[in-house]
Write a protein that holds these residues in place. Structure first.
Motif: not given
Ligand SMILES: Cc1cc2nc3c(=O)[nH]c(=O)nc-3n(C[C@H](O)[C@H](O)[C@H](O)COP(=O)(O)OP(=O)(O)OC[C@H]3O[C@@H](n4cnc5c(N)ncnc54)[C@H](O)[C@@H]3O)c2cc1C
Length: 415
Positions: A94, A98, A394-395
Motif C-alpha cells: 500500500y 501510494w 492505493a488511491t
C-alpha cells in the motif's frame, strides 16, 4: 511454555541472502495465523524476535517476494486466520503504491530534509539536541536503547519504530525529516515509501487528524516491562504537524513494459529486485547479467553500516543466482557507462530491469535514461504483477486497499 521455546528467534541482523530468507519463511509459517495476530505488537527485545518474521529486509530487496509470503500464509492458515499477517505484508505494498501515485511527496521530503540539514549547520542548540538523539544520549532509557539497537543491528520492531518516531517529534521536538532520514539510512529494510509515509503518519501528515502519541503505559506493556518510562518525561499531546493537510491528486501509474522477444538483452539487477529468476525472461536471448556495484545512497549523509553491508551482500547473492539462472557470469557496474560498455560488448540491444520505485532508485534512473537512449539501447522497465495489480487501489486509505485483497489474490491466482 514461553514464545521462545515454541518458536526460535532469528538472528538479527539476518543473513542477506535468499536461502536464509526462505529458511526463515519456512520456520515462521506456523506462526502466521492467530499467534501472529495476538503477539505481533510485543517487542520482546533484540534477543527474542520469535513473534515476528524479521523478513522485511529480504522483502525490501526482493530476495524473497511478497507473493511467497502470502502463499505460505494462505496455505498454512487460510485467508481468514492469516488475515493480520497478510494485511501487514500488504501495508508495505500500500505504501509503495501510494507513493508511486504521488511521487511529489518524495521530492518534498528530500527538499525539506536538505533544508533541515542546512538549519542544523546554523542552529547550534538544534544541532546539540539532534546529536544527543542520534547518539542515544537523551537520558530517556528506552529511546537511547532503540538508537543503540538501530545502529548495531539495522532493525527495530514495528512498535519501537512508532514509539521512536513519536518521541522524536513530540517529546524531543526534532524535525520529523531528520528522524526519517536516520531510519532510512540505518534500517536494513530502509524503504522510501514505508519509511517516509510511516513517519508522516506518526506526525499527522498522512491521515488527516490522525497522529501517534507514545504513552509510557503502552511502552511498558508491550516491551514486557523491559522499559518503564516516567509518564512525565514523555509528551502528553500529539498535535498534527499540518492541521490543514491536503494530498496531491493521484497521478497515472507508469505501465510496465514488455521485453522485445527478438532483441538480444542485458539483465540489469539493482537493489530493489534481486530475484531475476522470476522475471519471466527465460525465453529471451539474454547475453549479459549486470548488477549495481554498490548500495545506493539514501540521503545526503552516509548510509549506515548494517544497511550498507546487508545491501551489498544481497546484491552479490542476487547476481550469483541470476548468473547461474541465465548461464552467465554476472558483472558489477558502478556507472551507467559501464552498463553501456557491457551491453555493447555482449551485443545486447535492450536493457531489462524491474522499474525502480519512487525514491533513490527512480531518482537515479531519471539521470540514466538519456544516456541509454543516446547509446541506442532500449530500456525495458518491467513491473511485477503483484505491484501492477495492487498499486491502483492505493488511491485512498488502507481500508479501501485491504478490501481489495481477496479480488487481487484471485487475479494473481494466489488462493
Ligand atoms: C516510523 C516507521 C518507519 C518504518 N520504516 C520502514 C522501512 O523503512 N522499511 C520497511 O520495510 N518497513 C518500515 N516500517 C514498517 C514496519 O515497522 C516494518 O516493516 C516491520 O517492523 C518489519 O518487521 P518484520 O519483517 O518482522 O514484520 P512482520 O510483522 O513479520 O510483517 C511481515 C512483513 O510485512 C511488512 N510489514 C509489516 N508491518 C508493516 C508496516 N507497518 N508497514 C509496512 N510494511 C509492513 C514487512 O515487509 C514485513 O516483513 C516502518 C514503520 C514505522 C512506524
Amino acid at each position: 511454555m514461553s514464545q521462545t521455546e515454541l518458536f526460535a528467534s532469528p538472528p538479527v541482523p539476518p543473513t542477506p541472502d535468499r536461502q536464509a530468507g526462505l529458511d526463515r519463511l519456512k520456520a515462521f509459517t506456523p506462526m502466521m495465523g492467530r499467534r501472529y495476530a495476538a503477539q505481533r505488537n510485543f517487542d520482546f527485545g533484540p534477543e527474542d524476535r520469535s513473534n515476528i518474521s524479521v523478513l522485511s529486509a529480504h522483502v525490501r530487496h526482493r530476495l524473497v517476494l511478497e507473493p511467497e509470503l502470502a502463499q505460505a500464509a494462505l496455505k498454512a492458515h487460510g485467508l481468514q486466520t492469516a488475515e493480520k499477517f497478510i494485511q501487514e505484508v500488504c501495508w508495505r505494498t500500500y505504501w509503495k503504491g501510494w507513493l508511486e501515485l504521488r511521487p511529489s511527496r518524495w521530492s518534498e521530503y528530500k527538499a525539506e530534509l536538505s533544508q533541515a540539514l542546512h538549519t542544523l549547520g546554523e542552529d547550534e542548540a538544534l544541532r546539540r539536541r539532534y546529536h544527543a538523539a542520534r547518539n542515544g544520549l537523551t537520558g530517556l532509557e528506552c529511546f537511547d536503547a532503540w538508537v543503540g539497537e538501530l545502529m548495531q543491528t539495522g532493525y527495530l520492531h514495528n512498535h519501537a519504530r512508532m514509539w521512536f518516531a513519536s518521541i522524536w517529534i513530540y517529546t524531543l521536538e526534532l524535525p520529523w525529516v531528520l528522524g526519517a532520514d536516520l531510519f532510512l539510512r540505518h534500517l536494513i529494510d530502509g524503504d522510501p515509501a514505508s519509511n517516509t509515509l510511516s513517519w508522516r503518519w506518526v506526525g499527522g501528515l498522512q491521515t488527516a487528524g490522525k497522529t501517534y502519541l507514545a504513552r509510557a503505559s503502552n511502552i511498558e506493556k508491550y516491551t514486557g516491562g523491559r522499559f518503564t518510562p516516567d509518564a512525565g518525561a514523555l509528551a502528553h499531546d500529539a498535535p498534527p504537524l499540518d492541521p490543514a493537510l491536503q494530498h496531491p491528486a493521484p497521478q497515472t501509474l507508469a505501465a510496465g513494459e514488455a521485453p522485445d522477444p527478438d532483441a538480444p538483452a542485458l539483465v540489469w539487477l539493482h537493489e530493489e529486485d534481486l530475484h531475476a529468476e522470476s522475471w519471466a525472461a527465460d525465453r529471451l536471448d539474454v547475453r549479459a547479467v549486470v548488477r549495481q556495484a554498490q548500495p545506493l545512497a539514501r540521503g545526503e549523509l552516509e548510509l549506515g553500516e548494517c544497511a550498507a553491508r546487508f545491501t551489498q551482500q544481497a546484491l552479490i547473492d542476487g547476481a550469483k543466482r541470476a548468473g547461474a539462472h541465465f548461464g552467465l557470469t554476472a558483472q558489477a557496474a558502478a556507472h551507467i557507462e559501464d552498463v553501456i560498455d557491457m551491453a555493447r560488448s555482449a551485443g545486447a540491444k535492450q536493457i531489462l530491469m524491474q522499474r525502480p520505485a519512487v525514491g533513490p532508485g527512480q531518482d537515479q534512473m531519471a539521470a540514466y535514461r538519456a544516456a541509454l537512449a543516446q547509446a541506442d539501447l532500449t530500456l525495458c522497465e518491467m513491473r511485477r504483477s503483484w505491484d501492477a495489480a495492487f498499486h491502483p487501489y492505493a488511491t485512498k486509505g488502507f481500508f479501501k486497499f485491504k478490501s481489495a485483497i481477496p479480488t487481487v489474490f484471485d487475479q494473481l491466482r494466489l488462493n
